[in-house]
Design an enzyme around this catalytic site. Structure first.
Site, mmCIF file in Angstrom:
data_model
loop_
_atom_site.group_PDB
_atom_site.id
_atom_site.type_symbol
_atom_site.label_atom_id
_atom_site.label_comp_id
_atom_site.label_asym_id
_atom_site.label_seq_id
_atom_site.Cartn_x
_atom_site.Cartn_y
_atom_site.Cartn_z
ATOM 1 N N SER A 1 0.913 -1.202 -0.292
ATOM 2 C CA SER A 1 0.027 -0.157 0.076
ATOM 3 C C SER A 1 0.660 1.262 -0.080
ATOM 4 C CB SER A 1 -0.542 -0.221 1.436
ATOM 5 O OG SER A 1 -2.201 -0.607 0.850
ATOM 6 N N SER B 1 -6.220 3.090 4.623
ATOM 7 C CA SER B 1 -5.775 2.432 3.132
ATOM 8 C C SER B 1 -6.622 1.134 2.190
ATOM 9 C CB SER B 1 -4.951 1.831 3.107
ATOM 10 O OG SER B 1 -4.071 0.620 2.356
ATOM 11 N N LYS C 1 0.212 3.390 -2.757
ATOM 12 C CA LYS C 1 -0.763 5.090 -2.827
ATOM 13 C C LYS C 1 -0.439 5.774 -2.919
ATOM 14 C CE LYS C 1 -4.429 2.310 -0.787
ATOM 15 N NZ LYS C 1 -4.241 0.666 -0.010
#
Length: 483
Positions: free
Chosen positions: A75, A319, A78
């Site tokens: 993640s 997330s 991101k």
């Protein structure tokens, strides 16, 4: 990725002790040598770590370990997607969802087709679709003498990201992507439904099941019963919306679980038809999925999301994968009029190039980091963090990152249980990342002299528990806070 909202509550409790035990404060004169010692921990034997620490003001490198080694970021990807979105789409960008017609209203009749056009909003809930139906009813429409067309053509028909694992297919964090979707909650887990199983007090009896939003789009095969063992689970059969419930729920207790649906546009169709019926509006024509709205169609009602500078808070704190994928395709549509992940990746690369980053040094295939084909180094992530620090939208983005040790869910996010009682608490702003054999932590921390540092740490191919690796990340964060 989000892996059961970062870590399951039970595993989090177990891991919390490990995390705290890994947070003994180092000397305030922490040096690169102390970081070398941390990275020599036996838990990392056979693993690969990329770590870089830099001064946020000058960009000078303070420490590096395999800084250019490309690893799966989970993640942490991101960070690239959201920073690019703030630039490409702009902080005030809003997703829109529209009701349109190519016909005319004659009294209570709408003579022509009614189009529900989605432009990618991952935050829409059932109540928002009900509000759109109410807006139509407020115009006096009671009958549609045409088709009801659900237009999800703003994005392509690729519902899943490149190389996503089939094991994630029914999970909320692996939900299908559509330009016309719905979320069951305020976390904006689009493309899912919330399944609540309630166990009777009497052992051996079938559990009761509720689905939200209420819909008959899904079917149930319920073999779950009231009983000991905590063995309850849900599986959605591939290619269908058949939910298979099995195992046991403790007597008198309930279990809530988000499950992705097959073809979220179809779920929206089911729910919006309900919403129209609630308003006393009938449709005489067909249901059409995937038809495009005519360019000359008139807008009858519209819903707009919160601006992007607000949406990045739940996205980064929690997330959220589906929101990230929606942003990626929205960037593709904005940049090249192509609502595809590939076009979105090109838009992200354009942003990175404008900031002077070397896009040849990374590989991105999705927006969320769920794919293991994504490859990024700590050098690239710190380059991004330094570039973001100079943007006019930086404060909104910085505050949207999880803040270590802050117990408020929408402040601490995925870091709210970590680094409590350390110099990093309410100091470290960073993005977490978790997959099997992958852990990452990248962001900003202020050192003992009040200077802001940027850092990125990615670890791949470890075979110990994720909690042990996150304990090491915590020790690195504390060392930086005491630098």
């Amino acid at each position: 990725m989000r892996l059961g909202r970062w870590i399951h509550a039970g595993a989090m409790a177990l891991g919390f002790g490990l995390l705290l035990s890994g947070c003994a404060s180092p000397s305030k004169t922490a040096t690169g040598q102390s970081l070398d010692q941390l990275l020599a921990d036996p838990a990392l034997h056979g693993a690969t770590v990329s770590l870089m620490v830099r001064d946020a003001r000058s960009g000078n490198t303070l420490y590096q370990h395999n800084p250019r080694t490309r690893l799966v970021p989970a993640s942490n990807l991101k960070l690239l997607t959201t920073a690019a979105a703030m630039d490409v789409l702009g902080p005030h960008y809003q997703f829109a969802t529209q009701l349109l017609t190519n016909g005319t209203q004659q009294g209570e009749r709408l003579v022509g087709n009614l189009y529900l056009r989605g432009l990618g909003d991952p935050t829409l809930q059932f109540a928002d679709y009900q509000a759109l139906a109410a807006q139509l009813a407020s115009k006096g429409v009671r009958q549609v003498q045409g088709d009801l067309v659900f237009d999800d053509t703003w994005f392509d028909a690729e519902r899943l990201g490149v190389d996503w694992s089939h094991d994630d297919e029914s999970t909320y964090y692996g939900a299908q992507i559509s330009a016309l979707t719905v979320s069951p909650n305020a976390d904006f887990d689009a493309g899912t439904v919330l399944v609540t199983a309630k166990a009777p007090v009497r052992v051996g009896q079938p559990v009761g099941v509720e689905i939200f939003p209420p819909t008959d789009y899904l079917q149930l095969s319920n073999r779950a019963v009231s009983g000991p063992g905590n063995t309850y689970g849900i599986n959605r059969r591939h290619g269908t919306n058949l939910l298979q419930l099995s195992g046991a729920v403790a007597p008198g207790k309930q279990s809530k679980q988000l499950v992705s649906v097959w073809e979220p546009t179809q779920l929206v169709a089911n729910l919006f038809e309900q919403a129209l019926a609630q308003q006393g509006i009938t449709v005489l024509g067909r249901r059409v999925i995937g038809g495009a709205s005519p360019a000359a169609a008139n807008v009858l009602a519209e819903h707009r999301s919160a601006p992007l500078q607000e949406l990045i808070t739940p996205l980064l704190k929690l997330s959220n994968n589906n929101m990230s994928e929606a942003l990626l395709k929205a960037m593709g549509r904005q940049s090249t009029n192509s609502g595809t992940a590939a076009a979105g990746v090109v838009a992200v690369a354009g942003f990175l190039k404008r900031q002077g980053l070397d896009t040849a040094a990374l590989n991105q295939v999705d927006g969320s980091g769920l794919s293991r084909l994504n490859l990024v180094s700590s050098q690239t992530l710190t380059d991004l963090l330094l570039a973001a620090n100079k943007q006019p939208w930086f404060n909104a983005w910085y505050n949207a990152l999880p803040i270590a040790g802050n117990s408020d869910r929408m402040t601490g996010g995925s870091l709210r249980y970590r680094l409590r009682g350390t110099p990093a608490q309410n100091n470290l702003h960073a993005k977490t990342g978790s997959m099997g054999g992958v852990s990452s932590l990248s962001g900003y921390v202020t050192d003992a002299h009040g200077q802001r540092l940027v850092f990125a740490m990615i670890t791949n191919n470890y075979v110990v528990s994720g909690a042990q690796v996150k304990a090491l990340e915590n020790r690195v964060a504390v060392a930086l806070a005491n630098w």
